[in-house]
Design a protein around this motif. Sequence first.
Motif, PDB file in Angstrom:
ATOM      1  N   ASP A 130     -60.077  70.140  88.344  1.00  0.00           N
ATOM      2  CA  ASP A 130     -61.325  70.528  87.684  1.00  0.00           C
ATOM      3  C   ASP A 130     -62.119  69.308  87.208  1.00  0.00           C
ATOM      4  OD1 ASP A 130     -60.936  73.142  88.254  1.00  0.00           O
ATOM      5  OD2 ASP A 130     -60.412  73.790  86.225  1.00  0.00           O
ATOM      6  N   ILE A 131     -61.408  68.298  86.725  1.00  0.00           N
ATOM      7  CA  ILE A 131     -62.116  67.072  86.308  1.00  0.00           C
ATOM      8  C   ILE A 131     -62.841  66.474  87.521  1.00  0.00           C
ATOM      9  CG2 ILE A 131     -61.793  64.688  85.532  1.00  0.00           C
ATOM     10  CD1 ILE A 131     -59.394  65.801  83.825  1.00  0.00           C
ATOM     11  N   ASP A 132     -62.113  66.365  88.638  1.00  0.00           N
ATOM     12  CA  ASP A 132     -62.723  65.745  89.824  1.00  0.00           C
ATOM     13  C   ASP A 132     -63.853  66.614  90.387  1.00  0.00           C
ATOM     14  OD1 ASP A 132     -61.230  63.490  89.632  1.00  0.00           O
ATOM     15  OD2 ASP A 132     -59.887  63.914  91.299  1.00  0.00           O
ATOM     16  N   HIS A 133     -63.633  67.926  90.440  1.00  0.00           N
ATOM     17  CA  HIS A 133     -64.709  68.805  90.922  1.00  0.00           C
ATOM     18  C   HIS A 133     -65.937  68.681  90.032  1.00  0.00           C
ATOM     19  CE1 HIS A 133     -61.905  71.609  93.352  1.00  0.00           C
ATOM     20  NE2 HIS A 133     -62.550  70.759  94.134  1.00  0.00           N
ATOM     21  N   GLY A 134     -65.697  68.575  88.741  1.00  0.00           N
ATOM     22  CA  GLY A 134     -66.803  68.458  87.795  1.00  0.00           C
ATOM     23  C   GLY A 134     -67.696  67.272  88.107  1.00  0.00           C
ATOM     24  N   LEU A 135     -67.066  66.138  88.366  1.00  0.00           N
ATOM     25  CA  LEU A 135     -67.863  64.924  88.613  1.00  0.00           C
ATOM     26  C   LEU A 135     -68.495  64.923  90.003  1.00  0.00           C
ATOM     27  CD1 LEU A 135     -68.313  62.672  86.542  1.00  0.00           C
ATOM     28  CD2 LEU A 135     -66.393  64.107  85.974  1.00  0.00           C
ATOM     29  N   VAL A 136     -67.784  65.532  90.981  1.00  0.00           N
ATOM     30  CA  VAL A 136     -68.341  65.569  92.344  1.00  0.00           C
ATOM     31  C   VAL A 136     -69.534  66.521  92.382  1.00  0.00           C
ATOM     32  CG1 VAL A 136     -67.873  66.271  94.724  1.00  0.00           C
ATOM     33  CG2 VAL A 136     -66.175  64.921  93.468  1.00  0.00           C
ATOM     34  N   LEU A 137     -69.331  67.712  91.809  1.00  0.00           N
ATOM     35  CA  LEU A 137     -70.381  68.728  91.929  1.00  0.00           C
ATOM     36  C   LEU A 137     -71.446  68.614  90.840  1.00  0.00           C
ATOM     37  CD1 LEU A 137     -68.076  71.764  92.793  1.00  0.00           C
ATOM     38  CD2 LEU A 137     -69.344  70.272  94.364  1.00  0.00           C
ATOM     39  N   GLY A 138     -71.065  68.057  89.698  1.00  0.00           N
ATOM     40  CA  GLY A 138     -72.008  68.015  88.586  1.00  0.00           C
ATOM     41  C   GLY A 138     -72.717  66.687  88.416  1.00  0.00           C
ATOM     42  N   ALA A 139     -72.140  65.625  88.984  1.00  0.00           N
ATOM     43  CA  ALA A 139     -72.775  64.316  88.803  1.00  0.00           C
ATOM     44  C   ALA A 139     -72.983  63.620  90.145  1.00  0.00           C
ATOM     45  CB  ALA A 139     -71.942  63.447  87.871  1.00  0.00           C
ATOM     46  N   ALA A 140     -72.732  64.362  91.232  1.00  0.00           N
ATOM     47  CA  ALA A 140     -72.947  63.846  92.595  1.00  0.00           C
ATOM     48  C   ALA A 140     -72.135  62.592  92.896  1.00  0.00           C
ATOM     49  CB  ALA A 140     -74.439  63.600  92.852  1.00  0.00           C
ATOM     50  N   HIS A 141     -70.948  62.480  92.260  1.00  0.00           N
ATOM     51  CA  HIS A 141     -70.070  61.370  92.641  1.00  0.00           C
ATOM     52  C   HIS A 141     -69.418  61.714  93.983  1.00  0.00           C
ATOM     53  CE1 HIS A 141     -69.414  59.411  88.417  1.00  0.00           C
ATOM     54  NE2 HIS A 141     -70.660  59.810  88.602  1.00  0.00           N
ATOM     55  N   PRO A 142     -69.218  60.733  94.871  1.00  0.00           N
ATOM     56  CA  PRO A 142     -68.603  61.056  96.165  1.00  0.00           C
ATOM     57  C   PRO A 142     -67.165  61.526  96.025  1.00  0.00           C
ATOM     58  CG  PRO A 142     -68.999  58.688  95.959  1.00  0.00           C
ATOM     59  CD  PRO A 142     -69.623  59.330  94.762  1.00  0.00           C
ATOM     60  N   GLN A 143     -66.461  61.070  95.000  1.00  0.00           N
ATOM     61  CA  GLN A 143     -65.133  61.615  94.693  1.00  0.00           C
ATOM     62  C   GLN A 143     -64.916  61.508  93.191  1.00  0.00           C
ATOM     63  OE1 GLN A 143     -62.062  59.191  96.543  1.00  0.00           O
ATOM     64  NE2 GLN A 143     -63.338  57.395  96.225  1.00  0.00           N
ATOM     65  N   GLY A 144     -63.989  62.331  92.693  1.00  0.00           N
ATOM     66  CA  GLY A 144     -63.745  62.351  91.250  1.00  0.00           C
ATOM     67  C   GLY A 144     -62.951  61.138  90.802  1.00  0.00           C
ATOM     68  N   PRO A 145     -62.887  60.904  89.475  1.00  0.00           N
ATOM     69  CA  PRO A 145     -62.236  59.701  88.942  1.00  0.00           C
ATOM     70  C   PRO A 145     -60.732  59.643  89.198  1.00  0.00           C
ATOM     71  CG  PRO A 145     -62.919  61.191  87.166  1.00  0.00           C
ATOM     72  CD  PRO A 145     -63.517  61.711  88.418  1.00  0.00           C
ATOM     73  N   LEU A 146     -60.065  60.808  89.264  1.00  0.00           N
ATOM     74  CA  LEU A 146     -58.611  60.777  89.463  1.00  0.00           C
ATOM     75  C   LEU A 146     -58.278  60.536  90.939  1.00  0.00           C
ATOM     76  CD1 LEU A 146     -57.808  63.629  86.936  1.00  0.00           C
ATOM     77  CD2 LEU A 146     -57.548  61.168  86.606  1.00  0.00           C
ATOM     78  N   ALA A 147     -59.060  61.130  91.827  1.00  0.00           N
ATOM     79  CA  ALA A 147     -58.895  60.827  93.256  1.00  0.00           C
ATOM     80  C   ALA A 147     -59.196  59.351  93.506  1.00  0.00           C
ATOM     81  CB  ALA A 147     -59.829  61.706  94.087  1.00  0.00           C
TER      82      ALA A 147
END
Length: 281
Positions: free
Chosen positions: A211-228
């Motif tokens: 959920d943390i990674d999805h949050g950043l990918v989908l909500g902040a347009a990061h190419p991958q989340g911080p944990l990945a």
Amino acid sequence: MTQRIGVVGGGLMGSGIAEVCARSGRDVIVVEANAPAAEAARARIEKSLRRAAERGKVDDPDSVLGRIRFATELDDLADRELVIEAIVENEEVKVDLFSKLDKIVQPGAILASNTSSIPIMKLAVVTQRPQQVLGIHFFNPVPVLKLVELVPSLMTAEETTASARAFVEEGLGKQAILCQDRAGFVVNALLIPFILSAIRMMESGFATAEDIDHGLVLGAAHPQGPLALADLIGLDTTKAVAESLYEEFKEPLYAPPPLLARMVSAGLLGRKTGRGFYTYD
Ligand code: NAD
């Protein structure tokens, strides 16, 4: 332009650096700690080149590989014009390496470190050529990411920085930014506290890794989340960089959280060991 390149350490970063140098037509020697590690570096580069060829990015992977020689003795680097160090992120080990390289590599050649956090000055002062020592900090995966941070120390000559810039920009087709010799440079000084915050968030049970990674990918347009991303960087490297930042600035936001320390102790280092915050084949 610099043609004869040495790379010390053929792990995740060293093999990528060797690959991009050879792809640009340079003659490369990779020095690893021992023969099995040198063979692993060769296999890593071969696999990466094959993948690049499948995607049409490399025409002749065999001839690129043919420009890279694998060795286990630093003495083989004597005739190099530029040596880039990419061994383990440990100050004592890097200091020892720079003092050895200085005695082996021809005078006038540039000695560079790919360190993420160790002050370049600490490596420069153990050589007789501090004006020709600087940081050339690539990003992972090296064949893909365009950025290189150039890190002159207080003693680096302007010609050294200019020559390194020409090499990475015109030679390798990368883009350079200039950073002060401070732990973390520009990108990691911002990125590492962000990753550590994500680990603390997961550790506290606030949200799952997914959920943390999805949050950043989908909500902040990061190419991958911080944990990945931490898994990609390597959790040992992430922890080592955090420790250097903490040591330099003494700010709690840089302190590695206990979960990160435990995962590193357990050998859960991310992609390179098959398991970190996620599991890989
Ligand atoms: P890694 O563990 O994948 O590779 C290190 C390699 O160095 C290993 O193959 C090891 O056998 C070799 N080695 C160790 N001591 C040696 C010696 N004395 N002589 C020759 N070879 C030796 O680590 P990595 O992720 O490639 O990181 C290497 C450096 O690059 C570190 O300084 C790290 O901070 C920096 N860096 C890492 C990343 C990243 O995303 N992983 C990004 C930028 C910079």
